[in-house]
Scaffold this active site. Structure first.
Site, PDB file in Angstrom:
ATOM      1  N   LYS A 164       0.678  -1.243  -0.161  1.00  0.00           N
ATOM      2  CA  LYS A 164      -0.037  -0.012  -0.016  1.00  0.00           C
ATOM      3  C   LYS A 164       0.822   1.244  -0.088  1.00  0.00           C
ATOM      4  CE  LYS A 164      -2.188  -1.688   3.515  1.00  0.00           C
ATOM      5  NZ  LYS A 164      -2.890  -1.896   4.786  1.00  0.00           N
ATOM      6  N   ASP A 175      -5.470  -6.263  10.412  1.00  0.00           N
ATOM      7  CA  ASP A 175      -6.873  -5.610  10.588  1.00  0.00           C
ATOM      8  C   ASP A 175      -8.008  -6.472  10.325  1.00  0.00           C
ATOM      9  OD1 ASP A 175      -5.858  -5.534   7.953  1.00  0.00           O
ATOM     10  OD2 ASP A 175      -6.495  -3.585   7.282  1.00  0.00           O
TER      11      ASP A 175
HETATM   12  C1  BGC Z   1      -1.742  -6.085   3.565  1.00  0.00           C
HETATM   13  C2  BGC Z   1      -2.639  -6.733   4.570  1.00  0.00           C
HETATM   14  C3  BGC Z   1      -3.905  -5.772   5.221  1.00  0.00           C
HETATM   15  C4  BGC Z   1      -4.681  -5.244   3.883  1.00  0.00           C
HETATM   16  C5  BGC Z   1      -6.025  -4.362   4.382  1.00  0.00           C
HETATM   17  C6  BGC Z   1      -2.622  -5.454   2.688  1.00  0.00           C
HETATM   18  O1  BGC Z   1      -2.029  -4.407   1.705  1.00  0.00           O
HETATM   19  O2  BGC Z   1      -0.802  -6.646   2.870  1.00  0.00           O
HETATM   20  O3  BGC Z   1      -2.192  -7.200   5.645  1.00  0.00           O
HETATM   21  O4  BGC Z   1      -4.778  -6.476   5.884  1.00  0.00           O
HETATM   22  O5  BGC Z   1      -4.045  -4.413   2.989  1.00  0.00           O
HETATM   23  O6  BGC Z   1      -5.646  -3.297   4.902  1.00  0.00           O
END
Ligand code: BGC
Length: 502
Positions: A195, A230
């Site tokens: 992200k 999360d």
């Molecule tokens: C992460 C996860 C997370 C999800 C939602 C992803 O990019 O790898 O660990 O649960 O985003 O936030």
């Protein structure tokens, strides 16, 4: 008619003809451009197609990968991480706990007073803090120091009736929404960032140790009692309010899912079999990929130019961080190859991530007869001043293609989980309800996306099975969920008689 008059008439006629020819040429040029733009749109629509048959292949691929990821470490693109959560909240949790929710451009600090079965969530307070962009790609110490400072400031505002008993250490549930290989309920090493975060010196490190050191530097005496993703927090929060919750899905900036697995079905789990017989698994489904995913050249280019090429492919076609960017890429291609916005390509359109998913959603939901919202977004964000209604309609259509693909693929992911658990068929003996807790900005705010996702789950499962499947919005469950898990892993459990364990 005199010679002069005849001459004038001939010149006039020639001028009219030339002008007419220009108009015709201009129209032909325009219709040629329009046809090229439409061909690009049509091609995108075809390549993003997700007929039910294809979705079923994705469902099957998802379950196959789930098995492979559970069988061995590195056995699949799906990490299927063991969360060390083998008991979900019962409602008996009591006391004052903190939660820290870090997973996007904002983080939240939360204070919750839990009152057991009777009191439930007696009181909660929170504060949201945004992370300056340079800290998302800087050093680990800088990021954690910033967070610990905000947490310390929040702790200092504890008011009447909202503080821990004298002599006790404050305890925290840490929701860290990135892939972590857990070593216990309260420790785990970061596998990689996603992200848009990229802080190299923290990869492989224990994130709880990093946070704890930063809290010490900030003069804050607090113990991390539970480290959770999360999805795990949302599952815990969802189960607290509904005992039929068996899985949680996040559709936000990123995407992921967690679910309750039978511990014996996890060959790579080498620990003791939990008393409950269950273990919550963080799938990290954002990293799922399969030859059945309908990918386009735009997705390939987006991936190649991203901070994490080759990774999080499912996330890159589904989640909020990327949907607007896919639309921008297609529009840019239409501008370059079909002069969709005129003779030059609008310079702003070339800027990656300038078109955010909330703006795409606003355009997609525009119900005004002249598509005013679309026009304004194009003007304000991309500095394209004049667009015809026809052009705006094309843009809405493009948003629909991109959002529909993402929504239908997330539905296939959900059905994949149900299939893995054997809850995708009607059992005569036992008509059990399966509730899936959903959270995340994309799910919450992009209505066309969530409606399409929910309808597609029904479409794949059929009416009868769907009667037992409930998709429930778990509003901000992950913060409360982390606090609940901190409570059930408190160091004071058993010491305090008033606290009943589950
Ligand atoms: C992460 C996860 C997370 C999800 C939602 C992803 O990019 O790898 O660990 O649960 O985003 O936030």
């Amino acid at each position: 008619m005199g010679k002069v008059a005849v001459g004038a008439a001939v010149i006039c006629a020639a001028a009219v003809c030339a002008a007419a020819a220009l108009v015709v040429r201009h129209r032909m040029k325009c219709s040629g451009r329009w046809a090229r733009a439409m061909a690009i749109l049509k091609d995108m629509e075809e390549k993003c197609g997700t007929p039910t048959g294809k979705l079923r292949q994705v469902v099957d691929a998802m379950t196959v990968e789930m098995h492979a990821g559970l069988a061995s470490e590195g056995g699949s693109k799906l990490k299927m991480l063991i969360s060390y959560v083998d008991n979900l909240p019962t409602g008996d949790e009591k006391g004052l706990f903190y939660a820290l929710d870090l997973g996007g451009t904002n983080f939240r600090v939360i204070r919750v007073l839990l009152g057991g079965k009777e009191g439930r969530v007696v009181k909660q307070e929170f504060e949201e803090v945004s992370i300056p962009p340079h800290l998302m790609t800087g050093s680990s110490d800088d990021l954690f120091d910033y967070i610990a400072a905000a947490l310390a400031k929040f702790v200092a505002t504890e008011g009447e009736g909202l503080h821990v008993s004298p002599g006790r250490q404050r305890e925290l549930g840490f929701t860290f929404s990135f892939p972590v290989r857990q070593t216990s309920i309260s420790s785990g090493n970061l596998i990689k960032w996603t992200k848009g975060f990229s802080i190299e010196d923290s990869v492989g490190q224990d994130v709880v140790a990093e946070l704890t050191k930063a809290m010490e530097r900030a003069g804050l005496d607090m113990r991390v009692a539970a480290l959770v993703n999360d999805t795990i927090g949302t599952l815990a929060g969802g189960r607290y309010s509904n005992q039929d919750v068996i899985a949680a899905v996040i559709l936000g900036t990123g995407t992921n899912a967690a679910y309750v697995e039978r511990a014996y079905a996890i060959p790579k789990w080498h620990g003791l079999l939990p008393k409950s017989g269950e273990m919550v698994i963080n799938m990290e489904w954002g990293n799922f990929r399969s030859s059945h995913l309908p990918l386009t050249e735009y997705d390939q280019a987006l991936d190649a130019e991203s901070l994490n090429p080759g990774e999080q492919i499912f996330e890159k076609v589904i989640s909020g961080m990327y949907l607007g960017e896919i639309v921008r890429r297609v529009l840019c291609h239409m501008a370059e190859e079909a002069a969709f916005f005129g003779d030059t390509v609008p310079p702003k359109l070339k800027i990656p991530f300038i078109l955010r998913t909330p703006d795409m959603s606003a355009m997609h939901h525009d119900t005004s007869s002249d598509l005013r919202v679309v026009g304004n977004k194009l003007k304000d964000i991309l500095e394209i001043p004049n667009t015809s209604l026809k052009m705006r309609e094309v843009i809405v259509e493009l948003c629909d293609i991109v959002a529909t693909r993402g929504a239908r693929l997330s539905a296939a992911g959900i059905v994949g989980i149900l299939k893995k658990l054997g809850r995708d068929t009607v059992k005569d003996v036992e008509k059990q309800k399966s509730v899936i807790a959903l959270d995340g900005g994309l799910y919450e705010h992009y209505t066309k996306f969530s409606t399409c996702m929910e309808n597609t789950v029904k479409e794949i499962l059929g009416e009868e099975v769907s009667e037992n499947i409930v998709i429930e919005h778990s509003n901000d469950g992950s913060g409360i969920g982390a606090a609940l898990l901190a409570a059930s892993h408190s160091q004071y459990l058993g010491i305090d008689e008033s606290f009943s364990t589950f």
